[in-house]
Design a protein around this motif. Structure first.
Motif, mmCIF file in Angstrom:
data_model
loop_
_atom_site.group_PDB
_atom_site.id
_atom_site.type_symbol
_atom_site.label_atom_id
_atom_site.label_comp_id
_atom_site.label_asym_id
_atom_site.label_seq_id
_atom_site.Cartn_x
_atom_site.Cartn_y
_atom_site.Cartn_z
ATOM 1 N N SER A 28 0.815 -1.224 0.000
ATOM 2 C CA SER A 28 0.000 0.000 0.000
ATOM 3 C C SER A 28 0.844 1.266 0.000
ATOM 4 O O SER A 28 0.336 2.346 0.321
ATOM 5 C CB SER A 28 -0.925 0.008 1.221
ATOM 6 N N SER A 29 2.106 1.170 -0.359
ATOM 7 C CA SER A 29 2.992 2.335 -0.344
ATOM 8 C C SER A 29 3.754 2.414 -1.662
ATOM 9 O O SER A 29 3.639 1.536 -2.521
ATOM 10 C CB SER A 29 3.993 2.229 0.811
ATOM 11 N N ILE A 30 4.541 3.461 -1.789
ATOM 12 C CA ILE A 30 5.484 3.506 -2.902
ATOM 13 C C ILE A 30 6.624 2.554 -2.587
ATOM 14 O O ILE A 30 6.680 1.962 -1.504
ATOM 15 C CB ILE A 30 6.010 4.940 -3.144
ATOM 16 N N ALA A 31 7.550 2.390 -3.504
ATOM 17 C CA ALA A 31 8.672 1.474 -3.292
ATOM 18 C C ALA A 31 9.505 1.912 -2.089
ATOM 19 O O ALA A 31 9.681 3.105 -1.835
ATOM 20 C CB ALA A 31 9.547 1.418 -4.542
ATOM 21 N N ASP A 32 10.012 0.945 -1.340
ATOM 22 C CA ASP A 32 10.847 1.239 -0.181
ATOM 23 C C ASP A 32 12.131 1.937 -0.615
ATOM 24 O O ASP A 32 12.797 1.514 -1.566
ATOM 25 C CB ASP A 32 11.186 -0.055 0.561
ATOM 26 N N GLN A 33 12.452 3.017 0.077
ATOM 27 C CA GLN A 33 13.602 3.838 -0.269
ATOM 28 C C GLN A 33 14.813 3.481 0.595
ATOM 29 O O GLN A 33 14.676 3.096 1.749
ATOM 30 C CB GLN A 33 13.269 5.316 -0.054
ATOM 31 N N LYS A 34 15.989 3.630 0.034
ATOM 32 C CA LYS A 34 17.229 3.554 0.792
ATOM 33 C C LYS A 34 17.697 4.977 1.103
ATOM 34 O O LYS A 34 17.311 5.937 0.431
ATOM 35 C CB LYS A 34 18.307 2.825 -0.011
ATOM 36 N N ALA A 214 3.541 7.524 1.459
ATOM 37 C CA ALA A 214 3.850 8.457 0.373
ATOM 38 C C ALA A 214 5.340 8.675 0.192
ATOM 39 O O ALA A 214 5.778 9.121 -0.875
ATOM 40 C CB ALA A 214 3.161 9.798 0.624
ATOM 41 N N PHE A 215 6.134 8.353 1.218
ATOM 42 C CA PHE A 215 7.563 8.624 1.142
ATOM 43 C C PHE A 215 8.407 7.344 1.129
ATOM 44 O O PHE A 215 9.623 7.412 0.959
ATOM 45 C CB PHE A 215 7.989 9.530 2.300
ATOM 46 N N GLY A 216 7.786 6.201 1.317
ATOM 47 C CA GLY A 216 8.486 4.926 1.146
ATOM 48 C C GLY A 216 9.547 4.637 2.186
ATOM 49 O O GLY A 216 10.513 3.937 1.886
ATOM 50 N N ILE A 217 9.357 5.145 3.419
ATOM 51 C CA ILE A 217 10.344 4.841 4.463
ATOM 52 C C ILE A 217 9.632 4.328 5.720
ATOM 53 O O ILE A 217 9.781 4.878 6.820
ATOM 54 C CB ILE A 217 11.246 6.055 4.787
ATOM 55 N N PRO A 218 8.865 3.227 5.580
ATOM 56 C CA PRO A 218 8.140 2.695 6.739
ATOM 57 C C PRO A 218 9.063 2.147 7.814
ATOM 58 O O PRO A 218 8.654 2.031 8.975
ATOM 59 C CB PRO A 218 7.272 1.585 6.130
ATOM 60 N N GLY A 219 10.307 1.832 7.453
ATOM 61 C CA GLY A 219 11.224 1.240 8.413
ATOM 62 C C GLY A 219 11.665 2.177 9.517
ATOM 63 O O GLY A 219 12.175 1.719 10.550
ATOM 64 N N ILE A 220 11.484 3.493 9.344
ATOM 65 C CA ILE A 220 11.883 4.400 10.421
ATOM 66 C C ILE A 220 10.752 4.648 11.410
ATOM 67 O O ILE A 220 10.964 5.284 12.440
ATOM 68 C CB ILE A 220 12.424 5.749 9.885
ATOM 69 N N ARG A 221 9.544 4.187 11.117
ATOM 70 C CA ARG A 221 8.415 4.267 12.037
ATOM 71 C C ARG A 221 8.167 5.690 12.540
ATOM 72 O O ARG A 221 8.159 5.942 13.747
ATOM 73 C CB ARG A 221 8.599 3.307 13.234
ATOM 74 N N ILE A 222 7.981 6.600 11.619
ATOM 75 C CA ILE A 222 7.662 7.979 11.980
ATOM 76 C C ILE A 222 6.289 8.356 11.428
ATOM 77 O O ILE A 222 6.048 8.320 10.219
ATOM 78 C CB ILE A 222 8.724 8.969 11.453
ATOM 79 N N GLY A 223 5.403 8.683 12.347
ATOM 80 C CA GLY A 223 4.101 9.240 12.011
ATOM 81 C C GLY A 223 3.820 10.381 12.957
ATOM 82 O O GLY A 223 4.677 10.763 13.759
#
Length: 366
Positions: A28-34, A214-223
């Motif tokens: 449900s997101s854009i591609a995961d970013q590095k 929208a920004f593809g960085i779910p791994g940092i867990r910031i909302g």
């Protein structure tokens, strides 16, 4: 609290195994970013307890997106999921009532269920373009209604309400003495005019968003959540402090760097996501067994299979995954009938998206 695992998480691709999926259209997101993709490197941070409300510069960047919102109105949380948990557990009890739009992101339903509050669902209909009916929301209200819960742009359909409907929901919350929760996770991925943050319109409105979709960085867990009610903000802060005190200074440092690049990032991203949406539209235009309501925001849609009543939907999904390597989000993830499924067009590559769509057509004809 009576916790049960959410179906969408039990059947998530990371649980099934990414290595077993060829065309993953369930995300449900854009591609995961590095970090290197977005031109960021980790600063030499001191790993101390951060500000309990969240890094002040990060909160300022979030607040600056809407007139009338200040950094003090922003609480940084562990993803949008953390914000939704804080809101539900702060506002709802077993004796309260919630009105929630369905389908919806699972946390907006399952956390209130775990609390044990009464829930009235206002179901969106394909035939109505998945449009919110404000009068149906009004009719579902009770004297003990504490919260109205909606998402915009909507997950999983990608549809959006107009300014008139948003204003009407805000007014309904104000006259009823309850709160309006708007999950705005996809707001930065609006293909037309972007609605203002609901929290900027009223002290009775609460906005939630994150950097995951929208920004593809779910791994940092910031909302984050936004409320202009100081007393309510203090309650939410108390909940955050009891859950985890503060966030990760590393995560918040990365988030700050991303939002400093927000305009340039979205400027390049939005045309590409609009192109992906057109790829799905072109496939649906030539596929008589599938239809959808064209999304106006986000990177997901919620197609419907136009199949005969005797069509074996369970077999179709098994065949699609096991024989075609293609994973979609079936309707039961959202408490909808099985002929609906969520398709994510932002996470896979363009080639993978096309391959997955062709696989759906092939599986339908088997």
């Amino acid at each position: 609290m009576n916790y049960t695992r959410m179906v969408i998480e039990k059947e998530a691709p990371e649980e099934y195994g990414y290595d077993r999926i060829r065309f993953n259209l369930s995300e449900s997101s854009i591609a995961d970013q590095k970090l290197s993709d977005i031109g960021l490197s980790l600063p030499d941070l001191t790993l101390f307890y951060g500000e309990h409300r969240g890094d002040k510069d990060l909160r300022a960047l979030i607040a600056a997106q809407d007139a009338g919102v200040s950094p003090d109105d922003v609480l940084v949380t562990a993803g949008a999921a953390g914000a939704l948990f804080i809101i539900s557990t702060s506002l709802l009890s077993a004796s309260d009532h919630l009105v929630v739009i369905r389908p919806n992101y699972a946390t907006n339903i399952e956390t209130p269920r775990a609390i044990g509050c009464a829930i009235s669902f206002v179901d969106l209909a394909f035939e109505d373009g998945f449009a919110i009916d404000v009068e149906a929301v009004r009719a579902a209200m009770r004297p003990n209604t504490k919260l109205i819960s909606v998402t915009c742009p909507h997950n999983p359909t990608g549809t959006m309400m107009g300014q008139t409907d948003l204003d009407a929901l805000v007014a309904l919350a104000e006259t009823s003495g309850c709160h309006l929760l708007v999950d705005e996770t996809y707001r930065d991925l609006s293909y037309g005019r972007r609605l203002p943050s609901a929290a900027s319109l009223s002290t009775k409105a609460i906005s939630v968003a994150s950097l995951s979709k929208a920004f593809g960085i779910p791994g940092i867990r910031i909302g984050w959540l936004i409320t202009r009610d100081p007393a309510l903000q203090e309650t939410f802060l108390a909940a955050k402090e009891q859950i985890g005190i503060c966030g990760s200074v590393i995560d918040e440092g990365i988030a700050r760097g991303m939002l400093e690049r927000r305009d340039a990032f979205l400027g390049a991203l939005l045309p590409e996501m609009a192109k992906r949406r057109d790829i799905v539209q072109a496939w649906i235009d030539r596929e008589p067994l599938v239809d959808w309501v064209r999304p106006e925001g986000g990177v997901v849609g919620f197609p419907r299979l136009n199949v005969e009543p005797g069509f074996d939907l369970d077999r179709f999904y098994v065949n699609l995954l096991e024989n075609h390597g293609t994973y979609v989000g079936p309707g039961h993830w959202f408490e909808m009938e099985k002929r609906f499924f969520r398709v994510g067009f932002g996470w896979p590559t363009e080639a993978e998206l096309r391959g997955g769509l062709d696989a759906i057509s092939a599986a339908l004809r088997q």
